[in-house]
Design a protein around this motif. Structure first.
Motif, PDB file in Angstrom:
ATOM      1  N   HIS A 178       1.190  -1.391   0.112  1.00 12.32           N
ATOM      2  CA  HIS A 178      -0.068  -0.256   0.353  1.00 12.32           C
ATOM      3  C   HIS A 178       0.284   1.455  -0.344  1.00 12.32           C
ATOM      4  O   HIS A 178       1.341   2.269   0.595  1.00 12.32           O
ATOM      5  N   PHE A 186      -5.275   7.898   3.353  1.00 15.47           N
ATOM      6  CA  PHE A 186      -6.333   7.712   3.122  1.00 15.47           C
ATOM      7  C   PHE A 186      -7.686   8.028   3.273  1.00 15.47           C
ATOM      8  O   PHE A 186      -8.040   9.231   4.060  1.00 15.47           O
ATOM      9  N   TYR A 207     -12.698   7.867   9.682  1.00 17.68           N
ATOM     10  CA  TYR A 207     -11.730   6.916   8.820  1.00 17.68           C
ATOM     11  C   TYR A 207     -12.613   5.705   9.469  1.00 17.68           C
ATOM     12  O   TYR A 207     -11.406   5.385  10.298  1.00 17.68           O
ATOM     13  N   PRO A 208     -13.559   5.224   8.689  1.00 17.95           N
ATOM     14  CA  PRO A 208     -13.977   3.892   9.265  1.00 17.95           C
ATOM     15  C   PRO A 208     -12.895   2.906   8.935  1.00 17.95           C
ATOM     16  O   PRO A 208     -12.603   1.571   9.431  1.00 17.95           O
ATOM     17  N   ARG A 209     -11.772   2.754   7.895  1.00 17.57           N
ATOM     18  CA  ARG A 209     -10.907   1.903   7.844  1.00 17.57           C
ATOM     19  C   ARG A 209     -10.220   1.942   8.879  1.00 17.57           C
ATOM     20  O   ARG A 209      -8.882   1.059   8.635  1.00 17.57           O
ATOM     21  N   TYR A 228      -7.405   3.895   9.279  1.00 16.36           N
ATOM     22  CA  TYR A 228      -6.354   4.226   8.747  1.00 16.36           C
ATOM     23  C   TYR A 228      -6.298   6.002   8.075  1.00 16.36           C
ATOM     24  O   TYR A 228      -7.065   6.654   7.236  1.00 16.36           O
ATOM     25  N   PRO A 287      -0.999   0.379   6.134  1.00 19.39           N
ATOM     26  CA  PRO A 287      -1.383  -1.393   6.549  1.00 19.39           C
ATOM     27  C   PRO A 287      -0.276  -2.235   6.730  1.00 19.39           C
ATOM     28  O   PRO A 287      -0.261  -3.379   7.528  1.00 19.39           O
TER      29      PRO A 287
END
Ligand SMILES: *Cc1c(COP(=O)(O)O)cnc(C)c1O
Length: 372
Positions: free
Chosen positions: A26, A31, A39-41, A43, A51
């Protein structure tokens, strides 16, 4: 799970977006936010988290049996961050034969910053205990040590640290989690130059700190790292993670070869001394047998005939490469005193070997012809 399985699986899963079995790299530095600004993920900017770095950190924490890990851009950056998480006015005890870069960091960078360091013979725990002061906050251990392969009783040093209310950090670069388990012996922090055995192929510079507990000290290190930016690139993390998957098998090969080479050298008339903790005559043999699964892939030997003869041997080898560093698949030979420069205490007739994964008989034949 057992170490071999963790080395292959910890921190890895098939990519949820594509099903790729080998993790993607990545490269994005930034992000996407959700419409609500969150930042739902998990990052948002790659200096803070990425990641590939997270995958490597999970794997390293699992391998050492720690609660958390932070991956760095070099072993030295990891070391630096441990010391920076202390405070000016604190005192640390480090081994007299600590990795020379660590000694220089303490003397040339951290002393002016206000960190007080003293150096002790870690093979003599009594002396270490005597060196403890009211402001001692950390004791640094490194075993086996460079370049004489001295063995420190890590459990005993951790006890002395804890009696003083200090932390015990262990540089586990040379032994790796395959051969030595510092948390089980009592250490609080483990430091690695992943540049060496963890990366394993001489192709990536990296470091890591693994913490027994994800406590305030670890959070302080993380804060220093993300504010100061001593982070590895995603590709470097990917390379180290790939290297780690074969670590348990490589360490067995390195150690098996090194024992054969050490045994050959110790019977050679042109060799004055061999320093390898797998040899019974080594002063650290018993402690090593107790705290290491195998004696490892590093050794040093002193030749008859002084510096000139040492240079001659290093000039004649054909399979070994004359180069610094260690932990790769190829065998390296180094005249350590000239690498360390003026003020070194390393004997002038000493050659250090990083024994690689070639056939041991080719390594032995090479040294035999070079020794003449
Ligand atoms: C190489 C090494 C380091 C420093 O690591 P870099 O990645 O070169 O900064 C620290 N400790 C030990 C024991 C090493 O061998």
């Amino acid at each position: 799970m057992r170490l071999e399985t963790l080395a292959v699986h910890a921190g890895r899963e098939a990519d949820p977006a594509t099903g790729a079995v080998t993790p993607p790299i990545h490269l994005s530095t930034t992000f996407e936010r959700a419409a609500d600004g969150s930042y739902p993920r998990g990052y948002f900017y790659s200096r803070v988290a990425n990641p590939n770095r997270e995958a490597l950190e999970k794997c390293l924490a699992a391998l050492e049996g720690g609660a958390a890990a932070a991956a760095f851009s070099s072993g030295s950056a990891a070391t630096m961050t441990v010391f920076q998480a202390l405070s000016p006015g604190d005192h640390v005890i480090a081994p007299t034969d600590v990795y020379h870069g660590t000694a220089r960091l303490l003397r040339e960078v951290l002393a002016p910053w206000g960190l007080d360091a003293s150096f002790a013979d870690m093979t003599n725990p009594g002396q270490v205990a005597q060196d403890v002061r009211a402001n001692t906050k950390l004791i640094w251990a490194e075993s086996p040590s460079n370049p004489l392969l001295k063995i420190t009783d890590i459990g005993r040093i951790a006890e002395i640290a804890h009696e003083a209310g200090a932390l015990c950090a262990c540089d586990n670069t040379w032994a790796t989690p395959v051969l030595q388990r510092p948390f089980e012996l009592g250490a609080d922090l483990i430091v690695h130059a992943t540049t060496k055995y963890l990366g394993g192929h001489g192709s990536v510079l990296g470091g890591a700190v693994i913490a027994r507990a994800e406590d305030g000290f670890f959070q302080r290190m993380r804060e220093i790292q993300t504010l100061g930016g001593a982070v590895p690139s995603p590709f470097e993390c990917w390379l180290v993670l790939r290297g780690v998957s074969t670590l348990p098998y490589r360490m067995r090969g390195h150690s098996e070869n090194a024992l054969k080479v050490a045994t050959f050298l110790s019977g050679h008339p042109a060799v004055e001394a061999v320093h390898y903790p797998g040899l019974k005559e080594h002063p650290g043999y018993e402690v090593a047998a107790r705290q290491m699964a195998l004696p490892g892939g590093m050794l040093a030997f002193q030749v008859q005939g002084g510096r000139e003869k040492a240079f001659e041997v290093a000039a004649k080898v054909k399979v070994f490469t004359r180069a610094t560093s260690l932990g790769g698949v190829e065998s390296l030979i180094e005249h350590r005193a000239s690498m360390e420069g003026p003020g070194t205490r390393t004997p002038d007739n000493l050659l250090r070997l990083s024994v690689g994964l070639e056939h041991p008989d080719d390594l032995i034949e090479d040294l035999a012809q070079a020794l003449g």
